[in-house]
Design an enzyme around this catalytic site. Structure first.
Site, PDB file in Angstrom:
ATOM      1  N   CYS A   9     -19.765   4.426 -17.843  1.00 57.48           N
ATOM      2  CA  CYS A   9     -18.677   4.152 -16.891  1.00 57.48           C
ATOM      3  C   CYS A   9     -19.122   4.651 -15.521  1.00 57.48           C
ATOM      4  CB  CYS A   9     -17.360   4.762 -17.355  1.00 57.48           C
ATOM      5  SG  CYS A   9     -17.335   6.567 -17.471  1.00 57.48           S
ATOM      6  N   ARG A  15     -13.750   7.431 -19.219  1.00 56.66           N
ATOM      7  CA  ARG A  15     -13.826   6.329 -20.189  1.00 56.66           C
ATOM      8  C   ARG A  15     -15.019   6.402 -21.125  1.00 56.66           C
ATOM      9  NH1 ARG A  15     -13.699   1.802 -15.790  1.00 56.66           N
ATOM     10  NH2 ARG A  15     -14.853   3.489 -14.797  1.00 56.66           N
ATOM     11  N   ASP A 120      -9.450   2.371 -15.526  1.00 57.33           N
ATOM     12  CA  ASP A 120      -9.927   3.728 -15.287  1.00 57.33           C
ATOM     13  C   ASP A 120      -8.735   4.684 -15.179  1.00 57.33           C
ATOM     14  OD1 ASP A 120     -11.093   6.060 -14.504  1.00 57.33           O
ATOM     15  OD2 ASP A 120     -12.481   5.104 -13.102  1.00 57.33           O
TER      16      ASP A 120
END
Ligand code: 4NP
Length: 147
Positions: A9, A15, A120
């Site tokens: 990420c 994440r 996100d």
């Protein structure tokens, strides 16, 4: 069969460590790591609110530390999985000449979710929403790897 899977990420504190944690808990026989396309959080543990949300599901993230994605990762992993289109572009920009390691979106493994990226939670603050999607997609990834 053992696979080497890298989750990627932007910051490597929300994440991708969450995806790594869910995947290694579900399928501990694989080699798993995560990395960020940025170097903003190198050495940091996963973001506190994400650790807490994951732990509520029995997923420990506290031993993980952020690192930056590097070109050499293309040769260390069998499959590289990004969380959004920006991640994929930043990963592909480092692909060594001739390398053919597959790079996929995590949501490719959750086709029924309708999602085309993992939102996100560092920005949305919806840690549980992102974890729900990550868990569905990791289940699909596990099924994919089992063939
Ligand atoms: P991640 O979330 O890419 O899921 O780890 C982010 C965490 C931190 C920042 C951006 C995204 N940041 O700008 O510091």
């Amino acid at each position: 069969m053992t696979h080497r899977i890298l989750f990627v990420c932007l910051g490597n504190i929300c994440r991708s460590p969450a995806a790594e944690g869910v995947f290694r808990t579900r399928a501990p026989h694989h080699t798993t790591d995560s990395a960020g396309t940025s170097g903003w959080h190198i050495g940091d543990p996963p973001y506190g609110p994400m650790q807490k949300a994951a732990l509520a599901r029995g997923i420990r993230l506290d031993d993980l530390r952020a690192r930056q994605f590097v070109a050499a990762d293309f040769n260390q992993f069998d499959l590289i999985i990004g969380m959004d289109a920006d991640n994929i572009a930043d990963i592909e920009a480092l692909r060594p000449a001739g390398n053919q390691t597959p790079v996929r979106l995590l949501t490719d493994f959750a086709p029924h979710s309708g999602a085309d990226h993992v939102p996100d939670p560092y920005y949305t603050r919806d840690f549980d929403g992102s974890l729900d999607l990550i868990e569905i997609a990791v289940e699909g990834l596990d099924a994919h790897l089992r063939g």
